[in-house]
Structure formats: C-alpha cells, structure tokens
Design an enzyme around this catalytic site. Structure first.
Site: not given
Length: 691
Positions: A279, A432
């Site tokens: 990214d 997460d």
C-alpha cells in the site's frame, strides 16, 4: 532518654557501671565508600581488683570512643558521597531536560511533526521558549512555597497565621473542603480502589492459570501427528495449500528481510503462494519491493505483487482486497505476517498440522519474540509487557477458553472460518480483534502456541510507541460499541458471553486504563491537598508492587526493571485513557492509523540468504553514503514535548512536596518518582536517541 553511649554498651550498661566492658572493634576501609567493622575477643582474665584493671578499662573506653567516632565519620563521608552522586544526577537530568526543551516543540494531536529544512534558523521559536519559561516558573514557585512552609513549620507556626484575614480564609477553605470536596473525592477513590482490586484478582487468577500450565506441562498437540519427512519424497505428509500474505505500507526498512524470511519457509513450493500486499504511496519504495518480488520469482518462488490504486480501509482494506482474488478459492489456509516479522523456516510445519482432523479450529496463533528488546529502556519495558501478554493472557485464554484476541500477525487462519465470520471489515482500527470476536461468536476455536516464535521489532522511540498504544486502546472501545448487540443476541453459553463482555472488554480494555489514570495520576495527588480523603499505603505501594512482580515473572531477566516498569505503566495510562475515551465516544483521532516506524534490524539467528543489491537499492545506498560523508541531512526533526505528561509531572511533584510536609513517607516517594517519570516522558527523554 538514655545516653548515646548506652546504645553501644548493650546489656553490660544495664547491669551497672563496673560491669561495663567495651567491645574492641577493628575498622577496615578499602575505599572511601566502603568500610567494615570486626569484633575481636578480649584475652584478659576476669580479675576486677586493682588499679591496673581500671587503667586498662579507661584505655579501652578511649580507644572504643575513637573507633566509634571514626565509624561515624566514615558514615558521614559515605552519605556525602551519595548526596554528591544524587546532586550530580539531578544536574545532569536538568541539563538534558534544558537541551531537550531548547531543541523540541510541543506535541500536536493531528499527526507527526513536520520536517524542518536544514536552512531554517536553529534558534527556538517563541512558542517553545514561552512553554519552557512557564514550566520553569511553576517549578520555581513550587520550590518557593515548599521553602516557605518548611520555615513556617520550623518556627512552630503556620504560614496562614501571619495575617488574620489569611487565617480566616484558610479556615473557610478547610470547612468547605471537609464538607464538599473530600466526600465525593473519597467515594471516587473507594470506587477506583474496588476496580483496582477486581483487576488485580483477575491478574492473579491468570498468573495461577499460567503456573498450572507450567507445572502440568499442558501443551497443544495436533490431533493427527505430522508425518515424518521422507528424504526420497519430500512432499510426503500433510501439506495443504497455504496462502501467505505480507501487508505493508512504505516499509522501506524491513521489506527485504520479511520477504526473504517468508520465501525461505520450509513448505513445498507447489503448495505455497506468497502475496506481497503493498500500500506504499512512495514510488521509490514501490519499485524496490517490486524488484525484490521479481528476484524471488526468478529463484522459483511462487510470489505475486499487489498494489492497490484506491487505498481505503488501511490494513483491513488491504487484506480484504487480497482475499477477493479468484485464485484464493484454491487455498485452505492463510498465514499473515506484518512487514517487520521474520518467521523461522519451520513455522508452517509447526502450526498447520494442528488443523488436520480438527474441523472446529479456526486460528493458530504463534508467539512474538523481539530482535531489539535490549536496545534501550523503552524496548526493555515493552518486552516485559508483551511477555506477560503472550505467556499469561494469550496462553491461559487459549487453554481454558479456546478464545483470545488475534494479534494481527504471526497466525494461520482457516479461510473457511474467515469467510464464515464475514471476512475483514474496515469499521475499526483493530481489524484483527474484530474478526476474532466474530469468529468466536460463530463457534470457532483458537489455539495459542507458546513454543512457536516469530521474530519482530519493538518501537524504539516513544513517539512511535505512543501512537501504537493509542490505536491499540481506542480500537477495542470502537469494537465494543459495535459488537455488544451481536454478543447479546448470539446463541452461545452465558458464561462465554459474560467472559467476553465483562473480562475481555470491560475489565481489561476499559477499567484498567480508567483506574490507572484516575487513581494514581489524579486522586492520589489530590489527596495530598485534601487530607480528609486518603489512600492507604497498600493501595499506593504493596498491591502495585505485587502486580508488577507478576508482570515481570514471565521475563525473569527483566527483574531489575520492575520499578521503572511500574512507573512507566502509570505514565502510559494517560495515553491509554485518552485513547479509550476517544474510541468509546468516537472523538477526533479515534480512527487515526499511523504506521509504526521500524529500524530494519535483521534476525541474527535465522541466517537468511542475503539478496543481491538491485539498481534502486544501489542508488539509495549511494545517496546514504554521500549523506554520511558530507555530514548533511535533507530534513531535521525536532524532538517532541508532550504537554499532558508535563502538566501531570508538575502536579505530582507539587503533591510530593506537600506530602513531605505532612510526613507521609510512602506517598512522598511514590509521588516523587512518578513525577520524575512523567517529566522524563514529557520531555521525550526515553527511547531512541537517549543514552
């Protein structure tokens, strides 16, 4: 009061004057700061008659008096040496603080400090000088008030009694304080103490669970043991299709070693695919990572490079985009490693076999280890905290509950469990933990392997660590607001719902930062100025010391840092409390995501193959060499100063001075050292660049 000589005479003085017999001593001094005293036996007979006996007794008394004076002088010399050392340390700390303030700038909540061109003037701007003058004025005022009260107490009168008007004003304040200020402060203190005891009981229970696991040697073993590798047929055994993902963003320092570590995993090439999910918005970094991927592809590794055009959702959006590829359906498991993680070659061989014949298992999480844990004081304190998190919290929850928060990396997911849970979502900064909670609500089980490690880096600067902790503590509060209705409606055992709501979220994510900040940073100093409300010594010292010892137990080599760890955790409660409130009430900065700065320290134990330098790498190395030779830099960063920590340091130091007058020894030492720790952190005198 008995004469001072009686303190050395013992029972002989009590028996009478004639029964006194001095104890001969020998004083040895090896250096000015070290001395010792040894007693020697008297070989004289017991005859007490005659003038010779009296003369010997007088000589012996004179010798003993001289020896006692010599010992006292040695003690005074040693005390003077300690005071000189403390004074030197205080002067050194003051000089370092002055240099840091002169070279620093106040912190801003909206992003990192902007680089300053080298051509800019080196003199500090007026804003920094005014801040330094304000801090210095407050410190001088506190010292002046302390000296005035000491003089007043020494003369046996109060400072407020110097004038009748001041005396009446003081009496009115005392009545108002006792009637309206002390009761609510005491009730708040009692509530925080109750929360403190509940959280301490939870920590003790977790420590006992870890002790039980160690004593009983509880370990997770695969349902079907993995097949022994065959030299003639290396592909024989259980080798399912595994997808490995490496999400990264502008990771110029660590991309090479992380890609090399993943490509060296001991797994059949035909059953492994590596996705490098870049990214980065820097074209040079993109070119470097793409060339590294091409190099490993030429060596026969099945590896692909993906770069998103629309970079939305941070890491969660990156992983979600990668899972949408058409070839993902051919793979059964996905292993995730952040850019600074370096797994050992046998990582997949020790984790993937746990999924075989265990259809309810959704996640296998490995433990983190750190290549730079001894770099500075900040990394040592982080190592203590994370060792307790993995060895106690994660391991105990994995053994007894089969659930824990996914750490975002160094774990292997069953792809079917991810899809059943709804996949990656960009609604919080802790994607997460989000996917782990949703998988737990769906009935999937987790396993934590404490004996499988994956090496990574710890933040070496306080600024990077502070932003990381802000994201880690604001995200769970966002997730709690979003997941609470789903937890209440889900069809699972009541005790699992209670564990998820009250222990996992409220106690460990909300109550812990709340009482740490409120009790030790606000209530305790206020009780020095409002003596009607008080905190007992066991709340200030004994219980926190016991909790710190439990935290240090998983990392026994860090035992000398138990006191700095206790002080630093209380200092970090400011950042954690601020993050918790911003995440709970969706305030500004709750969704801020800043990539943690990394230094790129390779693992010395893995022996990864060094990659040949590419054209972009050679160009970057040449630029760095020219920069080192000329001694010039393109940009220069000021050190940060943190206003909240500095303000709290002034409050705590002033409260320490007040507690000294009220003769509260335990409170004084705690407030003094805690105020100094806030001052050090507020001036950024901890972590990277601090010797």
């Amino acid at each position: 009061m008995a004469p001072w000589s009686g303190l050395w005479g013992g029972r002989a003085v009590l028996a009478g004057r004639d029964a006194y017999r001095g104890t001969p001593v020998v004083v040895r001094m090896e250096n000015p700061n070290s001395w010792s005293i040894s007693e020697i036996d008297d070989d004289e007979d017991g005859d007490d008659y005659g003038g010779g006996r009296r003369r010997r007794r007088r000589r012996r008394r004179g010798k003993n008096a001289k020896r006692i004076i010599w010992v006292l002088l040695l003690k005074a010399h040693r005390a003077a040496g300690c005071l000189a050392w403390l004074a030197s340390a205080a002067v050194t700390l003051g000089c370092a603080a002055r240099r840091r303030v002169a070279a620093g700038r106040p912190d801003a909540d909206d992003g990192a400090p902007s680089p300053v061109p080298a051509s800019a003037p080196t003199s500090p701007p007026p804003r920094r000088s005014r801040l330094y003058a304000f801090i210095r004025a407050l410190l001088l005022l506190s010292l002046f008030l302390l000296a005035a009260e000491l003089v007043a107490h020494a003369n046996g009168r109060r400072l407020a009694a110097a004038a009748v008007s001041l005396g009446s004003l003081h009496a009115s304040w005392v009545r108002f304080r006792a009637a309206y200020v002390a009761p609510p402060l005491q009730r708040l203190a009692d509530a925080c103490v109750a929360l403190f005891l509940v959280q301490s009981a939870d920590r003790v229970a977790q420590s006992l669970g870890c002790l039980y696991i160690r004593l009983r040697r509880v370990r997770h073993e695969p349902v079907s043991p993995p097949a022994v590798p065959d030299a003639e047929d290396p592909g024989a055994g259980y080798f399912p299709m595994v997808l490995v993902q490496i999400p990264m963003c502008n990771e110029k320092e660590v991309y090479q070693q992380s890609i090399a570590a993943v490509c060296n995993l001991d797994w059949p090439r035909s059953s492994l695919l590596v996705q490098v999910l870049d990214d980065s918005d820097d074209p040079v970094t993109q070119a470097l990572i793409r060339e590294e991927v091409d190099r490993w592809r030429r060596h026969g590794v099945r590896i692909v490079y993906r770069h998103r055009v629309l970079r939305e959702g941070y890491k969660a959006g990156n992983l979600k985009s990668a899972m949408s590829c058409s070839y993902v359906k051919d793979y059964e498991y996905v292993a995730i490693f952040d850019a600074d993680f370096q797994p050992y070659p046998d990582f997949l061989r020790r984790t993937v076999p746990h999924f075989k014949d265990n259809e309810d298992l959704g996640l296998v999480q490995a433990r983190w280890s750190f290549v730079n844990k001894d770099e500075n004081l900040l990394t040592r304190l982080q190592n203590i905290n994370l060792c307790f998190h993995f060895e106690v919290e994660q391991q105990v929850n994995g053994v007894f509950i089969n659930f824990f928060g996914f750490n975002g990396t160094a774990g292997v997911w069953r792809i079917r469990a991810l899809e059943d849970s709804g996949g990656w979502m960009e609604r919080t900064t802790v994607e997460d933990m989000d996917v782990a909670v949703r998988a737990h609500l769906k009935g999937w089980k987790f396993i934590f392997l404490n004996d499988v490690e994956c090496q990574c880096e710890l933040p070496e600067s306080y600024e990077a660590y502070r932003k990381q902790q802000h994201r880690w503590h604001s995200g769970p509060m966002q997730l709690f607001r979003l997941c609470l209705p789903d937890i209440i409606r889900c069809k699972m055992a009541v005790w699992k719902k209670a564990n998820l709501i009250f222990l996992f979220f409220l106690l460990r994510k909300l109550i812990l930062p709340f009482y740490s900040f409120t009790l030790f940073c606000i209530i305790l100093p206020l009780t020095m100025f409002v003596p009607e409300a008080e905190l007992p010594d066991w709340v200030v010292c004994y219980v926190p010391a016991l909790m710190s010892l439990l935290n240090v137990a998983p990392a026994p080599r860090s035992f000398p840092f138990v006191i700095p760890y206790l002080l630093f955790e209380n200092t970090m409660s400011v950042t954690k409390f601020n993050a918790m409130v911003s995440g709970l009430f969706q305030l500004r900065g709750a969704y801020e995501w800043v990539v943690t700065k990394k230094s790129g320290r390779p693992s010395s134990e893995q022996g990864l193959a060094a990659a040949p330098a590419t054209k972009c790498q050679q160009q970057r190395e040449e630029e760095e060499a020219v920069t080192e030779q000329t001694g010039t830099t393109r940009t220069r960063r000021y050190k940060r100063m943190y206003k909240k920590e500095l303000a709290l340091s002034l409050l705590l130091l002033t409260a320490a001075a007040r507690s000294l007058l009220s003769k509260q020894g335990m409170h004084f030492y705690f407030l003094l050292f805690q105020g100094v720790s806030f001052l050090l952190v507020g001036l950024d005198l901890i972590g990277e660049g601090v010797k």
